[in-house]
Design a protein around this motif. Structure first.
Motif, PDB file in Angstrom:
ATOM      1  N   SER A  17      30.234  33.599   1.365  1.00  0.00           N
ATOM      2  CA  SER A  17      31.767  34.338   1.328  1.00  0.00           C
ATOM      3  C   SER A  17      33.039  33.092   1.903  1.00  0.00           C
ATOM      4  CB  SER A  17      31.757  35.368   2.338  1.00  0.00           C
ATOM      5  OG  SER A  17      31.284  34.989   3.823  1.00  0.00           O
ATOM      6  N   MET A  18      32.342  31.798   2.070  1.00  0.00           N
ATOM      7  CA  MET A  18      33.131  30.649   2.508  1.00  0.00           C
ATOM      8  C   MET A  18      33.699  29.686   1.200  1.00  0.00           C
ATOM      9  SD  MET A  18      34.265  28.779   5.159  1.00  0.00           S
ATOM     10  CE  MET A  18      33.340  28.977   6.618  1.00  0.00           C
ATOM     11  N   ARG A  19      34.874  29.612   1.192  1.00  0.00           N
ATOM     12  CA  ARG A  19      35.351  28.838   0.096  1.00  0.00           C
ATOM     13  C   ARG A  19      36.541  27.803   0.619  1.00  0.00           C
ATOM     14  NH1 ARG A  19      39.895  28.473  -3.280  1.00  0.00           N
ATOM     15  NH2 ARG A  19      40.521  30.744  -2.806  1.00  0.00           N
ATOM     16  N   TRP A  20      35.822  26.290   0.841  1.00  0.00           N
ATOM     17  CA  TRP A  20      36.800  25.186   1.513  1.00  0.00           C
ATOM     18  C   TRP A  20      37.790  25.023   0.346  1.00  0.00           C
ATOM     19  CZ3 TRP A  20      35.690  24.443   6.182  1.00  0.00           C
ATOM     20  CH2 TRP A  20      34.467  24.597   6.716  1.00  0.00           C
ATOM     21  N   THR A  21      39.048  24.722   0.937  1.00  0.00           N
ATOM     22  CA  THR A  21      40.376  24.594   0.350  1.00  0.00           C
ATOM     23  C   THR A  21      41.040  23.639   0.366  1.00  0.00           C
ATOM     24  OG1 THR A  21      41.768  26.097   1.721  1.00  0.00           O
ATOM     25  CG2 THR A  21      40.501  27.416  -0.030  1.00  0.00           C
ATOM     26  N   HIS A  51      37.374  32.784   4.156  1.00  0.00           N
ATOM     27  CA  HIS A  51      36.433  33.463   4.400  1.00  0.00           C
ATOM     28  C   HIS A  51      36.421  34.750   4.341  1.00  0.00           C
ATOM     29  CE1 HIS A  51      33.281  34.787   7.336  1.00  0.00           C
ATOM     30  NE2 HIS A  51      32.266  33.874   6.567  1.00  0.00           N
ATOM     31  N   ARG A 110      28.444  22.341  -2.428  1.00  0.00           N
ATOM     32  CA  ARG A 110      27.248  22.667  -2.030  1.00  0.00           C
ATOM     33  C   ARG A 110      26.049  21.837  -2.175  1.00  0.00           C
ATOM     34  NH1 ARG A 110      29.177  28.430  -3.823  1.00  0.00           N
ATOM     35  NH2 ARG A 110      30.387  28.697  -2.117  1.00  0.00           N
ATOM     36  N   TYR A 170      39.802  26.698   4.770  1.00  0.00           N
ATOM     37  CA  TYR A 170      38.974  27.444   3.973  1.00  0.00           C
ATOM     38  C   TYR A 170      39.484  28.883   3.800  1.00  0.00           C
ATOM     39  CZ  TYR A 170      37.646  29.283   8.643  1.00  0.00           C
ATOM     40  OH  TYR A 170      37.545  29.617  10.122  1.00  0.00           O
ATOM     41  N   VAL A 216      31.990  21.638  -0.333  1.00  0.00           N
ATOM     42  CA  VAL A 216      32.625  22.252  -1.542  1.00  0.00           C
ATOM     43  C   VAL A 216      31.621  22.384  -2.711  1.00  0.00           C
ATOM     44  CG1 VAL A 216      34.511  22.234  -3.066  1.00  0.00           C
ATOM     45  CG2 VAL A 216      34.795  21.339  -0.645  1.00  0.00           C
ATOM     46  N   SER A 252      26.072  26.483  -6.869  1.00  0.00           N
ATOM     47  CA  SER A 252      27.219  25.362  -6.371  1.00  0.00           C
ATOM     48  C   SER A 252      28.392  25.646  -7.483  1.00  0.00           C
ATOM     49  CB  SER A 252      26.670  24.111  -6.682  1.00  0.00           C
ATOM     50  OG  SER A 252      25.666  24.140  -5.736  1.00  0.00           O
ATOM     51  N   PRO A 253      29.688  25.393  -6.556  1.00  0.00           N
ATOM     52  CA  PRO A 253      30.592  25.320  -7.667  1.00  0.00           C
ATOM     53  C   PRO A 253      30.721  24.332  -8.581  1.00  0.00           C
ATOM     54  CG  PRO A 253      31.478  25.918  -5.480  1.00  0.00           C
ATOM     55  CD  PRO A 253      29.944  25.311  -5.522  1.00  0.00           C
TER      56      PRO A 253
END
Length: 143
Positions: free
Chosen positions: A83-87, A114, A60, A112, A58, A12-13
């Motif tokens: 490989s997915m980052r929500w922005t 990706h 996770r 996102y 975001v 998790s970020p």
């Protein structure tokens, strides 16, 4: 917003309690979606549940996502794509979903990145009350 993959969930970020909340509201994470994730409060509206679920993607937080998913549509698990980052999140419309309703909708665009390429998910999500709490039922993608 559930993206199913066969990959093992990535770490998790890290978002601190004092960081800006990923949902886009001006409050700090701990005072906004973090309190819902921690279980110290429940989202009082469908829109706030939508925002908190976005933030859960975001960071996770699989447990929160499953806890706030309607039993009839809840998957066994949530696999996060590494490989997915929500922005970013933009709420476009809401229908009902307040303390006076049993159901509601939230139309949103979640941005996102990706595999290095930007994109957006446009969805109209349905929410309902289950045992007094708002839960995500399902969503319809909008082209």
């Amino acid at each position: 917003m559930a993206r199913r993959t066969t990959r093992k969930n990535p770490p998790s970020p890290r978002i601190t309690e004092d960081a800006p909340c990923p949902c886009g509201l001006t409050a700090r994470y701990g005072e906004c979606c973090g309190r819902f994730h921690a279980g110290s409060a429940a989202a009082p509206t469908a829109e706030l549940l939508m925002r908190s679920r976005y933030s859960a993607f975001v960071v996770r937080d699989e447990a929160y996502l499953l806890r706030t998913w309607a039993p009839q549509t809840r998957p066994a698990e949530v696999d996060f794509d590494p490989s997915m980052r929500w922005t970013g999140l933009e709420i476009r419309d809401t229908g009902d979903g307040t303390a006076f309703h049993q159901a509601g909708t939230v139309t949103f665009v979640a941005s996102y990145i990706h595999d290095g390429a930007p994109g957006a998910l446009h969805e109209r999500s349905r929410f309902a009350r289950h045992e007094g709490a708002w839960v995500y039922v399902d969503g319809e993608f909008i082209e």
